[in-house]
Design an enzyme around this catalytic site. Structure first.
Site, short mmCIF file in Angstrom:
data_model
loop_
_atom_site.label_atom_id
_atom_site.label_comp_id
_atom_site.label_asym_id
_atom_site.label_seq_id
_atom_site.Cartn_x
_atom_site.Cartn_y
_atom_site.Cartn_z
N ASP A 68 83.60 -34.46 -18.49
CA ASP A 68 85.32 -34.65 -17.89
C ASP A 68 86.15 -33.20 -18.18
O ASP A 68 86.02 -33.18 -19.20
CB ASP A 68 86.56 -35.68 -18.97
CG ASP A 68 87.38 -36.07 -17.54
OD1 ASP A 68 86.77 -36.91 -16.38
OD2 ASP A 68 88.08 -35.98 -18.27
N PHE A 147 82.98 -24.20 -7.42
CA PHE A 147 82.97 -25.55 -6.54
C PHE A 147 85.19 -25.39 -7.28
O PHE A 147 85.38 -24.69 -7.75
CB PHE A 147 82.80 -26.85 -7.19
CG PHE A 147 82.49 -26.79 -8.60
CD1 PHE A 147 81.69 -26.81 -8.90
CD2 PHE A 147 83.72 -28.38 -8.48
CE1 PHE A 147 82.24 -27.11 -10.18
CE2 PHE A 147 83.96 -28.47 -10.00
CZ PHE A 147 82.73 -28.41 -11.16
N GLY A 148 85.46 -26.25 -6.42
CA GLY A 148 86.80 -27.17 -7.35
C GLY A 148 88.44 -26.22 -6.72
O GLY A 148 88.60 -25.07 -5.93
N TYR A 149 88.68 -25.43 -8.57
CA TYR A 149 89.91 -24.70 -8.16
C TYR A 149 89.58 -23.31 -8.39
O TYR A 149 90.24 -21.92 -8.64
CB TYR A 149 91.07 -24.61 -9.50
CG TYR A 149 91.40 -26.38 -9.00
CD1 TYR A 149 92.52 -26.14 -8.30
CD2 TYR A 149 90.66 -27.22 -9.70
CE1 TYR A 149 92.62 -27.74 -8.30
CE2 TYR A 149 91.47 -28.56 -9.88
CZ TYR A 149 92.50 -28.64 -8.65
OH TYR A 149 93.26 -30.12 -8.74
N LYS A 170 78.94 -17.18 -14.20
CA LYS A 170 80.13 -18.45 -14.12
C LYS A 170 79.39 -19.32 -15.54
O LYS A 170 80.00 -19.54 -16.67
CB LYS A 170 80.24 -19.37 -13.67
CG LYS A 170 80.91 -20.46 -13.60
CD LYS A 170 81.34 -21.37 -12.11
CE LYS A 170 82.04 -22.65 -12.33
NZ LYS A 170 82.35 -23.71 -11.99
N HIS A 175 84.23 -23.09 -19.13
CA HIS A 175 83.87 -25.05 -20.37
C HIS A 175 82.97 -25.00 -20.36
O HIS A 175 82.98 -25.45 -21.36
CB HIS A 175 85.51 -25.05 -19.23
CG HIS A 175 85.44 -25.34 -17.98
ND1 HIS A 175 85.03 -24.79 -16.93
CD2 HIS A 175 85.74 -27.07 -17.24
CE1 HIS A 175 84.97 -25.11 -15.68
NE2 HIS A 175 85.24 -26.17 -16.30
P1 ITT Z 1 82.61 -37.19 -12.26
O1 ITT Z 1 84.29 -38.47 -12.71
O2 ITT Z 1 82.39 -38.24 -11.08
O3 ITT Z 1 82.36 -36.03 -12.82
P2 ITT Z 1 84.90 -35.26 -10.89
O4 ITT Z 1 84.81 -34.10 -10.12
O5 ITT Z 1 85.95 -36.18 -10.20
O6 ITT Z 1 83.19 -35.97 -11.01
P3 ITT Z 1 86.64 -34.78 -13.10
O7 ITT Z 1 87.48 -36.07 -13.06
O8 ITT Z 1 85.58 -34.78 -14.84
O9 ITT Z 1 84.76 -34.79 -12.50
O10 ITT Z 1 87.52 -33.46 -12.87
C1 ITT Z 1 87.00 -32.78 -12.64
C2 ITT Z 1 87.62 -31.96 -11.92
O11 ITT Z 1 88.21 -30.57 -12.16
C3 ITT Z 1 86.60 -31.24 -10.10
O12 ITT Z 1 86.60 -32.53 -9.55
C4 ITT Z 1 87.60 -30.10 -9.85
O13 ITT Z 1 89.24 -30.43 -9.37
C5 ITT Z 1 88.30 -29.34 -11.57
N1 ITT Z 1 87.34 -28.75 -12.25
C6 ITT Z 1 86.23 -29.06 -13.15
N2 ITT Z 1 85.39 -27.86 -13.72
C7 ITT Z 1 86.01 -27.06 -12.34
C8 ITT Z 1 85.22 -26.63 -12.38
O14 ITT Z 1 83.80 -25.56 -13.02
N3 ITT Z 1 85.64 -24.96 -11.15
C9 ITT Z 1 86.61 -25.47 -10.23
N4 ITT Z 1 87.02 -26.39 -11.12
C10 ITT Z 1 86.60 -27.56 -11.56
#
Ligand code: ITT
Length: 194
Positions: A68, A147-149, A170, A175
């Protein structure tokens, strides 16, 4: 070879996990069976990580590892935090919303956090670890990796966003890598009770 369910629906997390673990531990990570839909109603990364791991173990009958994670921004009192995945409907909108919230903000300190929990097939916790990666929120996005942020997170000690780093870079400093490193050590330890 040990078989562990990786309790996620996020393909990017799986890709990073597999790259980090490659040749490091004797584990086959598999995805949870259909129907995996944990209710992430915890109040912390640790709580949600445990919920996901236990749900994956329950429906698969196998040991499970959960991640998470999220982005915590100082000037936003730690938001989006555990709500990172749901901060806005799409990845693009999440970044736009974050940059808007940070308009005119001088203190741009932020961190990525990852809470990993490993449970056995019965759902008992075998190991839980946290990894953090510190940085700052950029003013604009750059980079195409990750991905993500990642495109708006400038990694401390560099002038680059996480999305400008190669996957390999990376996966050394993220983290996720820092939490997983400790999980791998535990899996590889002689007295691993798994
Ligand atoms: P699962 O719960 O199915 O594992 P999820 O994407 O919903 O998938 P989380 O609830 O843990 O997972 O939310 C993690 C979010 O935080 C993810 O969708 C990204 O928006 C952000 N995030 C986490 N790790 C990241 C990374 O390495 N780089 C960029 N954004 C990240």
């Amino acid at each position: 070879m040990k078989k562990i369910v990786f309790a996620t629906s996020n393909p990017h997390k799986l890709e990073e996990l597999q790259a980090i673990c490659k040749d490091r531990c004797d584990v086959e990570f598999v995805l949870p069976p259909a129907g995996f839909d944990p209710v992430e109603n915890g109040e912390t990364f640790e709580e949600n990580s445990l919920i996901k791991a236990q749900e994956a173990a329950r429906i698969s009958g196998l040991p499970a590892l959960a991640d998470d994670s999220g982005l915590c921004v100082d000037a936003l009192d730690g938001a989006p935090g555990i709500h990172s995945a749901r901060y806005a409907p799409t990845a693009r909108e999440r970044i736009d919303k974050l940059l808007k919230a940070m308009e005119g903000v001088k203190d741009r300190k932020a961190k990525f956090v990852c809470a990993m929990t490993l449970v056995n097939a019965q759902g008992d916790v075998l190991c839980k670890k946290i990894g953090e990666c510190h940085g700052k929120i950029a003013f604009t996005q750059s980079g195409t990796h990750g991905f993500g942020y990642d495109p708006v997170f400038v990694v401390d000690g560099t002038n680059y966003t996480m999305a400008e780093l190669s996957e390999e870079e990376k996966n050394k400093i993220s983290h996720r890598a820092l939490a997983l490193e400790q999980i791998i050590n535990s899996l590889n330890s002689d007295n691993s009770t798994y």
